[in-house]
Design an enzyme around this catalytic site. Structure first.
Site, short mmCIF file in Angstrom:
data_model
loop_
_atom_site.label_atom_id
_atom_site.label_comp_id
_atom_site.label_asym_id
_atom_site.label_seq_id
_atom_site.Cartn_x
_atom_site.Cartn_y
_atom_site.Cartn_z
CD GLU A 4 -1.96 2.29 -3.68
OE1 GLU A 4 -3.03 2.86 -3.92
OE2 GLU A 4 -1.38 2.40 -2.58
CG ASP A 37 -1.96 0.99 1.28
OD1 ASP A 37 -2.79 0.96 0.37
OD2 ASP A 37 -1.99 1.83 2.21
C1 NOJ Z 1 -4.34 2.99 -0.92
C2 NOJ Z 1 -5.47 2.04 -0.72
O1 NOJ Z 1 -5.72 1.33 -1.90
C3 NOJ Z 1 -6.63 2.88 -0.26
O2 NOJ Z 1 -7.84 2.17 -0.26
C4 NOJ Z 1 -6.31 3.43 1.10
O3 NOJ Z 1 -7.32 4.30 1.53
C5 NOJ Z 1 -4.99 4.19 1.09
N1 NOJ Z 1 -3.97 3.53 0.35
C6 NOJ Z 1 -4.49 4.39 2.50
O4 NOJ Z 1 -4.09 3.16 3.04
#
Ligand code: NOJ
Ligand code: CA
Length: 571
Positions: free
Chosen positions: A290, A226
């Site tokens: 990500e 993440d």
């Molecule tokens: C990216 C995640 O995909 C999202 O859903 C989340 O709110 C943020 N990161 C914070 O963790």
């Protein structure tokens, strides 16, 4: 050869597949499960691990190679589980560790790899280390694990810098001392309940290596990391410069592109450590980043040889439905990744963006963060047609691809959700100006005639399903010729059979608005324009919409044609 003769059964196609071994991630189609909305086993209206286990055969049948699960860890759910209170346990709402093990075993038994989410930028404020940090006070070892600072201004009444939360509002919250006086501030790039870890602290680094070991020892095949670009912040936490602010304002998805909190070079130290750990297990465990970074070149740095294996290609997700734009993105993506020897990881939808059926049905313009009833509504028919064409294009490209649950059914967002039901913190943090992401997170429709469309016993669903979902339920599409589900299933089978994921893109000049290339034995053509064009040469293998006239490639349609067979039959 006729089209009928080229139609082989899925069993025939998959029987010859070789085990790709450690290289599985270079070609894998990974299906994203959003656990609270996939399938509910106990009737509380929230999806859970036993629900996933029960429905896994449907995914094996679809033909995906792996699943990625969004967080199911212990969490107060302030950001739908992306606020983790205990990284080594399952939240009771989703089940138990034993349920996780059973799910993993079932998935592996069906030949599916399992990737879990690692939320390493921040924890929940209910994490025991954050509670200890609050209790221990300024200057303590406990506070060093997070990012606490004194405020600015005469009495520390102003936040330590000007950073803004991705969910809107300031990225700092002030604490209260045990005697009731105002205390230090802590950083949270997301919600107030998501304090950022201090990745400069070796204790934090050691803790996360241990968390990785915990899940690797349980047998997971990898991690989706993440906000992988935010762990390290610029030294001294300088203010965000006005230029960055402008870049941020130009973005509507809530993720800043540049600034002292994003994509700092030293973040790569962390991933080298993690990769070294993974490699002590086996070469087929993976890391997927990500990372919303400003360019595909910057993104490629996350997939260097000794770092991660994959990074979501958000440039592709953000491309307009326009041949020139798509071609440029595809070329840039492949070139940037080739410099580091990594495959690309295509993606069109996930739990953070408006589903591509709805997105592509909107007038051209900036991508909104959720759609409300009072907003311009997407043209569903056009959006679905384009989404199917965009998907068929994506699945023909070399590399790995991610599919978000429900896109195989052609689901749109819920675009008229009652505002009172919204749960995404963006909604209130933006002073009720941005709908946020609830619309793409609605429970899946499995059986049209069951209560709650078969989501779980009793029919409860934590968000209501829009009326359009009944006709799109899985059982209405399963083995129905021409359905979106069958298009995905057929495409995944042909993608394997023709080894598209390890092929190369050879552009063919074509009419304006048309994207045409060869990949191995296939010619792929996508018409993003508004007019029909003559069908390129070749035997029609499949099309994103049923075609009656095989001599014409209509607007908003992608086709796969067998070129080799055509050439042979001509000679
Ligand atoms: C990216 C995640 O995909 C999202 O859903 C989340 O709110 C943020 N990161 C914070 O963790
Ligand atoms: Ca449940």
């Amino acid at each position: 050869m006729t089209i009928e003769e080229t139609t082989v059964t899925f069993t025939e196609l998959t029987a010859d597949l070789e085990n790709p071994g450690p290289d599985w991630r270079r070609t894998a189609v990974v299906y994203q499960i959003y656990p609270r909305s996939f399938a509910d086993s106990n009737g509380d209206g929230i999806g859970d691990l036993p629900g996933i286990t029960r429905r896994l055969p449907a995914l094996a049948e679809l033909g995906v190679d792996a699943i990625w699960l969004s967080p199911f860890y212990k969490s107060p759910q302030a950001d739908a589980g992306y606020d983790v209170a205990d990284y080594r346990d399952v939240d009771p709402v989703f089940g138990t560790l034993a349920d996780f093990d059973a799910m993993l075993q079932r998935a592996h038994g069906l030949g599916l790899k399992v990737i879990v989410d690692l939320v390493s930028n921040h924890s929940s404020d209910e994490h025991e280390w954050f509670q200890a940090a609050l209790a221990a006070g300024p200057g303590s070892r406990e506070r060093e694990r997070y990012i606490f600072r004194e405020g600015r201004g005469e009495n520390g009444e102003l936040p330590p810098n000007n950073w803004e939360s991705c969910f809107r509002g300031p990225a700092w919250t002030r604490t209260t001392n045990p005697d009731g006086t105002p205390g230090q501030w802590y950083l949270h790039l997301f919600d107030t309940k998501q304090p950022d870890w201090n990745w400069e602290n070796p204790e934090v680094r050691a803790e996360f290596l241990d968390v990785l070991r915990f899940w690797l020892d349980r047998g997971v095949d990898g991690f989706r990391v993440d906000v992988a670009h935010s762990l390290i912040k610029a030294p001294g936490l300088p203010d965000q410069a006005p230029a960055d602010q402008a870049a941020q304002d130009a973005e509507t998805d809530g993720f800043f592109l540049t600034g002292p909190m994003w994509d700092q070079d030293r973040v790569h130290e962390v991933y080298r450590d993690w990769r070294a750990l993974l490699d002590t297990y086996s070469p087929d465990r993976i890391l997927c980043a990500e990372a919303w970074v400003p360019s595909l070149d910057r993104l490629a740095r996350y997939v260097r040889d000794d770092e991660m294996h994959q990074a979501f290609n958000f440039g592709y997700l953000e491309s307009e439905w326009d041949a020139a734009h798509l071609r440029a993105t595809i070329d840039k993506s492949i070139a940037a990744n080739e410099t580091v020897g990594a495959p690309t990881t295509w993606v069109l939808s996930n739990h953070d963006v408006v589903r591509h059926v709805s997105r592509l049905g909107l007038p051209a313009g900036p991508r909104p963060n959720g759609i409300r009833a009072e907003d311009v509504q997407p043209d569903h028919e056009l959006g679905l047609r384009r989404a199917r064409a965009a998907t068929l294009l994506m699945l023909s490209l070399p590399g790995s691809a991610y599919v978000y649950q429900g896109e195989e059914l052609g689901l749109p967002d819920h675009t008229s959700l009652d505002d009172d039901l919204r749960q995404d913190p963006t909604w209130w943090r933006s002073q009720y100006t941005e709908a946020g992401r609830d619309g793409c997170r609605v429970p899946l429709p499995w059986e049209a005639d069951e209560p709650g469309l078969g989501f779980g016993p009793g029919g409860a669903t934590w968000l209501p399903q829009p009326a359009a979902y009944a006709e799109l339920a899985r059982d209405r599409q399963h083995e129905v010729e021409g359905s979106t589900l069958e298009m995905y299933r057929t495409a995944l089978a042909f993608r394997r059979a023709f080894a598209l994921a390890v092929g190369t893109v050879g552009w063919v000049e074509s009419a304006p608005g048309v994207l045409q290339f060869t990949n191995g034995e296939l010619t792929v053509a996508a018409n993003t324009g508004t007019e029909s064009v003559p069908m390129p040469e070749g035997e029609l293998l499949m099309s994103s919409v049923p075609l009656t006239d095989h001599g014409t490639l209509p607007a908003d349609t992608t086709v796969w044609l067998l070129t080799e067979v055509f050439n042979e039959s001509q000679s």
